[in-house]
Design a protein around this motif. Structure first.
Motif, PDB file in Angstrom:
ATOM      1  N   LEU B 195       0.066  21.784   4.214  1.00 50.61           N
ATOM      2  CA  LEU B 195       1.030  21.846   3.115  1.00 50.61           C
ATOM      3  C   LEU B 195       1.772  20.524   2.985  1.00 50.61           C
ATOM      4  CD1 LEU B 195       2.301  25.457   3.728  1.00 50.61           C
ATOM      5  CD2 LEU B 195       0.727  24.669   1.959  1.00 50.61           C
ATOM      6  N   ALA B 196       2.296  20.025   4.120  1.00 47.43           N
ATOM      7  CA  ALA B 196       2.963  18.731   4.075  1.00 47.43           C
ATOM      8  C   ALA B 196       1.955  17.647   3.705  1.00 47.43           C
ATOM      9  CB  ALA B 196       3.606  18.427   5.422  1.00 47.43           C
ATOM     10  N   GLY B 197       0.731  17.795   4.193  1.00 47.59           N
ATOM     11  CA  GLY B 197      -0.315  16.813   3.905  1.00 47.59           C
ATOM     12  C   GLY B 197      -0.615  16.708   2.418  1.00 47.59           C
ATOM     13  N   VAL B 198      -0.751  17.849   1.759  1.00 51.25           N
ATOM     14  CA  VAL B 198      -1.051  17.841   0.323  1.00 51.25           C
ATOM     15  C   VAL B 198       0.095  17.188  -0.452  1.00 51.25           C
ATOM     16  CG1 VAL B 198      -1.350  19.301  -1.718  1.00 51.25           C
ATOM     17  CG2 VAL B 198      -2.580  19.824   0.376  1.00 51.25           C
ATOM     18  N   LEU B 199       1.322  17.496  -0.042  1.00 51.05           N
ATOM     19  CA  LEU B 199       2.481  16.911  -0.713  1.00 51.05           C
ATOM     20  C   LEU B 199       2.495  15.388  -0.537  1.00 51.05           C
ATOM     21  CD1 LEU B 199       4.945  18.014  -2.303  1.00 51.05           C
ATOM     22  CD2 LEU B 199       6.260  17.709  -0.202  1.00 51.05           C
ATOM     23  N   GLY B 200       2.209  14.945   0.687  1.00 49.14           N
ATOM     24  CA  GLY B 200       2.184  13.507   0.955  1.00 49.14           C
ATOM     25  C   GLY B 200       1.068  12.824   0.183  1.00 49.14           C
ATOM     26  N   LEU B 201      -0.081  13.479   0.124  1.00 46.08           N
ATOM     27  CA  LEU B 201      -1.215  12.916  -0.606  1.00 46.08           C
ATOM     28  C   LEU B 201      -0.866  12.787  -2.089  1.00 46.08           C
ATOM     29  CD1 LEU B 201      -4.138  12.156   0.223  1.00 46.08           C
ATOM     30  CD2 LEU B 201      -4.842  14.316  -0.818  1.00 46.08           C
ATOM     31  N   GLY B 202      -0.226  13.823  -2.619  1.00 46.30           N
ATOM     32  CA  GLY B 202       0.182  13.785  -4.029  1.00 46.30           C
ATOM     33  C   GLY B 202       1.107  12.611  -4.290  1.00 46.30           C
ATOM     34  N   ALA B 203       2.079  12.412  -3.395  1.00 43.76           N
ATOM     35  CA  ALA B 203       3.014  11.299  -3.566  1.00 43.76           C
ATOM     36  C   ALA B 203       2.260   9.982  -3.483  1.00 43.76           C
ATOM     37  CB  ALA B 203       4.101  11.362  -2.503  1.00 43.76           C
ATOM     38  N   ALA B 204       1.310   9.884  -2.544  1.00 42.17           N
ATOM     39  CA  ALA B 204       0.557   8.641  -2.391  1.00 42.17           C
ATOM     40  C   ALA B 204      -0.237   8.331  -3.657  1.00 42.17           C
ATOM     41  CB  ALA B 204      -0.379   8.740  -1.185  1.00 42.17           C
ATOM     42  N   VAL B 205      -0.874   9.349  -4.236  1.00 42.04           N
ATOM     43  CA  VAL B 205      -1.661   9.125  -5.456  1.00 42.04           C
ATOM     44  C   VAL B 205      -0.753   8.667  -6.592  1.00 42.04           C
ATOM     45  CG1 VAL B 205      -2.997  10.285  -7.251  1.00 42.04           C
ATOM     46  CG2 VAL B 205      -3.514  10.705  -4.845  1.00 42.04           C
ATOM     47  N   VAL B 206       0.346   9.405  -6.809  1.00 37.11           N
ATOM     48  CA  VAL B 206       1.231   9.080  -7.936  1.00 37.11           C
ATOM     49  C   VAL B 206       1.805   7.677  -7.783  1.00 37.11           C
ATOM     50  CG1 VAL B 206       3.469   9.625  -8.949  1.00 37.11           C
ATOM     51  CG2 VAL B 206       1.798  11.438  -8.563  1.00 37.11           C
ATOM     52  N   TRP B 207       2.325   7.374  -6.598  1.00 34.28           N
ATOM     53  CA  TRP B 207       2.981   6.066  -6.447  1.00 34.28           C
ATOM     54  C   TRP B 207       1.985   4.943  -6.294  1.00 34.28           C
ATOM     55  CZ3 TRP B 207       7.112   6.444  -8.752  1.00 34.28           C
ATOM     56  CH2 TRP B 207       7.809   7.655  -8.738  1.00 34.28           C
ATOM     57  N   GLY B 208       0.842   5.232  -5.695  1.00 27.01           N
ATOM     58  CA  GLY B 208      -0.209   4.228  -5.621  1.00 27.01           C
ATOM     59  C   GLY B 208      -0.639   3.798  -7.018  1.00 27.01           C
ATOM     60  N   LEU B 209      -0.837   4.775  -7.906  1.00 27.71           N
ATOM     61  CA  LEU B 209      -1.246   4.453  -9.278  1.00 27.71           C
ATOM     62  C   LEU B 209      -0.159   3.662  -9.997  1.00 27.71           C
ATOM     63  CD1 LEU B 209      -2.998   7.736 -10.432  1.00 27.71           C
ATOM     64  CD2 LEU B 209      -4.018   5.477 -10.245  1.00 27.71           C
ATOM     65  N   HIS B 210       1.091   4.086  -9.821  1.00 26.25           N
ATOM     66  CA  HIS B 210       2.183   3.371 -10.487  1.00 26.25           C
ATOM     67  C   HIS B 210       2.260   1.917 -10.016  1.00 26.25           C
ATOM     68  CE1 HIS B 210       3.704   7.187 -12.042  1.00 26.25           C
ATOM     69  NE2 HIS B 210       4.478   6.460 -12.821  1.00 26.25           N
ATOM     70  N   LEU B 211       2.171   1.736  -8.702  1.00 27.24           N
ATOM     71  CA  LEU B 211       2.291   0.375  -8.166  1.00 27.24           C
ATOM     72  C   LEU B 211       1.116  -0.488  -8.609  1.00 27.24           C
ATOM     73  CD1 LEU B 211       3.717   1.064  -4.601  1.00 27.24           C
ATOM     74  CD2 LEU B 211       4.878   0.096  -6.608  1.00 27.24           C
ATOM     75  N   THR B 212      -0.109   0.079  -8.553  1.00 27.79           N
ATOM     76  CA  THR B 212      -1.276  -0.703  -8.950  1.00 27.79           C
ATOM     77  C   THR B 212      -1.174  -1.141 -10.401  1.00 27.79           C
ATOM     78  OG1 THR B 212      -2.508   0.808  -7.541  1.00 27.79           O
ATOM     79  CG2 THR B 212      -3.793  -0.740  -8.826  1.00 27.79           C
ATOM     80  N   SER B 213      -0.818  -0.205 -11.279  1.00 29.58           N
ATOM     81  CA  SER B 213      -0.793  -0.582 -12.693  1.00 29.58           C
ATOM     82  C   SER B 213       0.331  -1.574 -12.956  1.00 29.58           C
ATOM     83  CB  SER B 213      -0.702   0.649 -13.601  1.00 29.58           C
ATOM     84  OG  SER B 213       0.610   1.143 -13.627  1.00 29.58           O
ATOM     85  N   ALA B 214       1.475  -1.414 -12.276  1.00 28.33           N
ATOM     86  CA  ALA B 214       2.575  -2.354 -12.474  1.00 28.33           C
ATOM     87  C   ALA B 214       2.180  -3.733 -11.969  1.00 28.33           C
ATOM     88  CB  ALA B 214       3.819  -1.869 -11.742  1.00 28.33           C
ATOM     89  N   TRP B 215       1.481  -3.749 -10.847  1.00 32.32           N
ATOM     90  CA  TRP B 215       1.102  -5.020 -10.241  1.00 32.32           C
ATOM     91  C   TRP B 215       0.093  -5.753 -11.123  1.00 32.32           C
ATOM     92  CZ3 TRP B 215      -3.525  -6.757  -7.811  1.00 32.32           C
ATOM     93  CH2 TRP B 215      -3.365  -7.937  -7.084  1.00 32.32           C
ATOM     94  N   LEU B 216      -0.874  -5.001 -11.653  1.00 32.37           N
ATOM     95  CA  LEU B 216      -1.879  -5.625 -12.514  1.00 32.37           C
ATOM     96  C   LEU B 216      -1.237  -6.180 -13.783  1.00 32.37           C
ATOM     97  CD1 LEU B 216      -4.999  -3.313 -12.232  1.00 32.37           C
ATOM     98  CD2 LEU B 216      -4.642  -5.599 -11.303  1.00 32.37           C
ATOM     99  N   GLU B 217      -0.274  -5.434 -14.324  1.00 34.27           N
ATOM    100  CA  GLU B 217       0.395  -5.920 -15.527  1.00 34.27           C
ATOM    101  C   GLU B 217       1.140  -7.203 -15.254  1.00 34.27           C
ATOM    102  OE1 GLU B 217       2.895  -3.016 -17.384  1.00 34.27           O
ATOM    103  OE2 GLU B 217       1.151  -1.719 -17.596  1.00 34.27           O
TER     104      GLU B 217
END
Ligand code: FES
Lengths: 256, 350
Positions: B195-217
Motif C-alpha cells: 500500500l505504501a509502495g503503490v502510493l510512493g510509486l504514484g508520487a514518483a511517476v507524477v513528480w518524475g514526469l513534472h520534473l522531466t517536462s519542466a527540465w526539457l522546457e
C-alpha cells in the motif's frame, strides 16, 4: 479545412482525431485501463484481513434475561449447565442503543429486572452485544437476583488498545486503530462501553470493560487515549463471563 | 473567440472520452469491491464503498496530474489533456461519495454535530502519528469542490484565464493534503508494504514526469539578452507551419514559419494559457493545440468575429537566422512577417 494539413495535429473540437494520434491514444488508454485494473486488484489484496466480526444488520431477535446496569448496561442470560444436573451459568451481553449511544437511560430503572427485549446481535470472539430496537418497549417480566459486584482476581498490568465496544465487535469492520479513532471517540463519548482489547502472543484478543476504582463508568475520562497503545494497572474483576478492569483513568499510561 | 464558452460543444470525441472514463471508474470499483468482498466476507458494505471510492478518486487524481506533463513531452497525448476537466469533476464526485459515507459512518448519529465532530473528536493536533487526518481530507475536498464548480468555460471566461489557471493550480495543494490524509490515516493501521509502495510509486511517476517536462522546457529556452534583436534559431530549425518556442526577457514566444514567412507571437493562448507554439498554422491561422482557438500569425488577433488578441513580436530573417525583438508589442499589433529569401534558404542548404 483540408485533410493534409491535419496530419498528426490534434484539435479537440474536431469530431475525428487524426488516425496516427487516434491509434496512439487508443493504445495508451488500453494500457491505462489494464493499469487501473491492476491497481484495483493490488490494493484490494493488500488490505489487512477483516476481522471475523458480525453485525446482524436488519435481523431483529427477541431476548430474555436480567438487566444489570453496572458498570455498563448488560443483559444476563442464563445458560443451561454443560452436563445434566449442573447449575445453570450466566452469560452477559452488552446492551447499547442504536447509532453512537449507550443504553444507560433506557435501562436506568431496570437494574435486576427480568425483561424481554428486541434487538440486533453484534458479536466477535466470545463477546456478544445487543443493539436494542428502539421502536419496541422493553417488557418487564419480574424481579430477579442481582448479578453482584463480581469476583476479584487481584491486580494486573495490561497493555492494549481502548476501543468502543460497539464498532469493534462488528458494527464497523475494521473498528479499531487510527482510521477509526474519531468514530471511537464519538461512540465512547455517547455512552458506548469502552473496552480494553489485549492481544496475546498469538494475536487472540481478550476483552476488559473499563471502570474506575468505584466501579463507575470512565467514558469521558478515556477519550484522549482511544486507539493508541495504553498500559493500565488495575483490579481484574470477573462478572459471569465478562472481565472488568478497575483503575483510575488518570493512571492510564500511553505506551510510546 | 469571445462569448464562446458554448463553442466547444459535446462532440463525438467528448462522448468517447467520457464513456471510456466511466468505464475505467466502473472497472476499478467493480474489481476493488468485488475482490475485497470475496476475500473478506465480514467486511461491511460501507467500508467497501468508503475504501473503493476513496482509492478510485486518488488514482484518478494521479492520472489527471500525469496527463499535463505527458502531453508536453509528447503532443500525441493531447487528446487526453483535452476534456481533462471531465476527469477532474468525476474525481470530485468520487471523493465526495467517499467523504459523505465516511462522515455518516464515523461522525453521524452521535452526541455531536458531525461537522464539528470531524474537527474535534480526534483532537491530537500536536501529535504527528495521531494527527487528525480527516480534516486534511475535508480541506482537500473543499479545494476539489471549488475547482469542479468553476470548471466550466463560463468561469474561465469570467475569471480570466490567468486567474483561473492560478486557482486551478490549487490541485497541487489538494494532492499534498490527500497524501497526508492517506499516510496519517489508513496507512497507520494497514501493514502491507504494497500500500505504501503503490502510493510512493504514484508520487514518483507524477513528480518524475513534472520534473522531466519542466527540465526539457528549460533546456529548450534560449535566453535572450533583452537588447535589440536576438538571434533565436536558424530558419531551418523551424518545421513548416510549426513554431519554435523561445524564452525572451522571461516571456515565451512562439516563432512560426509558414508559406515562406516567419512571424512571432506570444506563446500563451487567451483561452486557457495553452502553448500556441505547440500548435500549428491551419488555414492560415495559428491554431492552439488545446482547444483550437485561432490567431493570425502577423497580428496575433483571432479572425473575425472573434476578438481574442495576443502580443506580437518584431522579427527579421538574416542569413538564414531568425532574429526576434524581445519587447512584446500590444496584443493585436500587426507586424510585417519576415520573408525568407529563396536564395538565403538555398545558400544555407547548399
Ligand atoms: S488553451 Fe484552449 S484553445 Fe488554447
Amino acid at each position: 479545412m483540408s485533410e493534409p494539413e491535419r496530419d498528426d495535429f490534434y484539435v479537440g473540437y474536431f469530431d475525428q482525431a487524426p488516425s496516427v494520434v487516434g491509434a496512439f491514444v487508443k493504445g495508451k488508454v488500453l494500457l491505462l485501463l489494464v493499469l487501473v485494473a491492476g491497481v484495483a486488484a493490488l490494493l484490494a489484496l493488500a488490505q489487512g484481513t477483516f476481522a471475523p466480526a458480525v453485525f446482524e444488520f436488519g435481523n431483529v431477535r427477541d431476548f430474555e434475561g436480567v438487566i444489570a446496569t453496572k458498570p455498563y448496561p448488560m443483559l444476563r442470560v442464563s445458560r443451561p449447565g454443560e452436563s445434566p444436573g449442573e447449575a445453570p451459568t450466566w452469560s452477559r451481553y452488552f446492551l447499547v442503543d442504536p447509532f453512537k449511544f449507550g443504553a444507560d437511560e433506557r435501562v436506568a430503572n431496570l437494574d435486576g429486572k427480568r425483561v424481554r427485549l428486541s434487538g440486533t446481535l453484534v458479536y466477535r470472539d466470545d463477546q456478544t452485544m445487543i443493539e436494542i430496537d428502539a421502536s419496541k418497549d422493553i417488557e418487564v417480566l419480574g424481579e430477579a437476583a442481582g448479578g453482584g459486584a463480581g469476583l476479584s482476581f487481584g491486580t494486573v498490568t495490561l497493555v492494549g488498545e481502548i476501543v468502543d465496544s460497539k464498532c469493534f465487535l462488528g458494527v464497523m469492520n475494521p473498528g479499531e486503530l487510527k482510521p477509526h479513532k474519531a468514530c471511537a471517540v464519538r461512540c465512547v463519548s455517547g455512552g458506548i462501553p469502552p473496552v480494553l482489547v489485549v492481544r496475546d502472543g498469538q494475536g487472540a484478543a481478550r476483552y476488559f470493560m473499563l471502570a474506575d476504582t468505584n466501579g463507575g463508568q470512565v467514558n469521558d475520562r478515556v477519550l484522549d487515549l482511544i486507539a493508541e497503545p495504553v498500559r493500565i494497572q488495575g483490579e481484574m474483576v470477573r462478572m459471569d463471563n465478562l472481565w472488568v478492569l478497575k483503575a483510575d483513568p488518570a493512571t492510564y499510561q500511553l505506551v510510546k | 473567440m469571445s462569448l464562446n464558452y458554448q463553442a466547444v460543444g459535446w462532440n463525438r470525441q467528448k462522448k468517447i472520452y467520457d464513456r471510456t472514463m466511466v468505464l475505467g471508474v466502473l472497472l476499478y470499483l467493480g474489481l476493488f469491491i468485488g475482490i475485497t468482498a470475496t476475500t473478506n466476507p465480514t467486511a461491511t458494505a460501507e467500508t467497501l464503498m468508503i475504501r473503493g471510492f476513496g482509492t478510485a478518486a486518488l488514482l484518478l487524481l494521479h492520472i489527471i496530474l500525469a496527463i499535463g506533463p505527458l502531453a508536453r513531452l509528447n503532443p500525441m497525448f493531447l487528446p487526453l489533456l483535452y476534456n481533462r476537466r471531465h476527469m477532474g469533476v468525476t474525481m470530485f464526485v468520487l471523493a465526495l461519495a467517499h467523504a459523505v459515507l465516511a462522515m455518516i459512518q464515523f461522525h453521524a448519529g452521535g452526541d455531536q454535530f458531525p461537522l464539528i465532530s470531524l474537527f474535534t473528536s480526534n483532537g491530537d493536533y500536536s501529535s504527528v502519528s495521531q494527527f487528525p487526518f480527516q480534516p486534511l481530507g475535508f480541506f482537500a475536498l473543499a479545494i476539489l469542490f471549488f475547482m469542479a464548480a468553476t470548471s466550466h468555460d463560463f468561469w474561465l471566461a469570467n475569471l480570466t484565464a490567468p486567474t483561473w489557471k492560478r486557482l486551478h493550480m490549487m490541485v497541487y495543494v489538494a494532492y499534498f493534503l490527500l497524501i497526508g490524509h492517506v499516510v496519517l490515516g489508513v496507512l497507520q493501521a494497514e501493514s502491507s508494504p504494497f500500500l505504501a509502495g503503490v502510493l510512493g510509486l504514484g508520487a514518483a511517476v507524477v513528480w518524475g514526469l513534472h520534473l522531466t517536462s519542466a527540465w526539457l522546457e528549460k533546456a529548450d529556452d534560449e535566453e535572450g539578452n533583452g537588447e535589440g534583436f536576438v538571434d533565436v534559431c536558424a530558419v531551418e530549425d523551424i518545421p513548416e507551419k510549426r513554431a519554435r518556442i523561445v524564452c525572451l526577457s522571461g516571456e515565451r514566444v512562439a516563432v512560426f514559419k509558414y508559406d515562406g514567412k516567419v512571424s512571432a507571437i506570444s506563446n500563451v493562448c487567451r483561452h486557457q494559457n495553452g502553448p500556441l507554439g505547440e500548435g500549428k498554422v491551419v488555414d492560415g491561422c495559428v491554431t492552439c493545440p488545446w482547444h483550437g482557438y485561432q490567431y493570425r500569425p502577423h497580428d496575433g488577433a483571432s479572425p473575425p468575429p472573434f476578438t481574442e488578441k495576443v502580443p506580437t513580436f518584431r522579427v527579421k530573417v538574416s542569413e538564414g537566422r531568425v532574429l526576434v525583438d524581445p519587447r512584446p508589442l500590444a496584443p493585436g499589433t500587426a507586424v510585417e512577417p519576415a520573408v525568407i529569401a529563396e536564395n538565403a534558404a538555398e545558400e544555407l542548404s547548399s
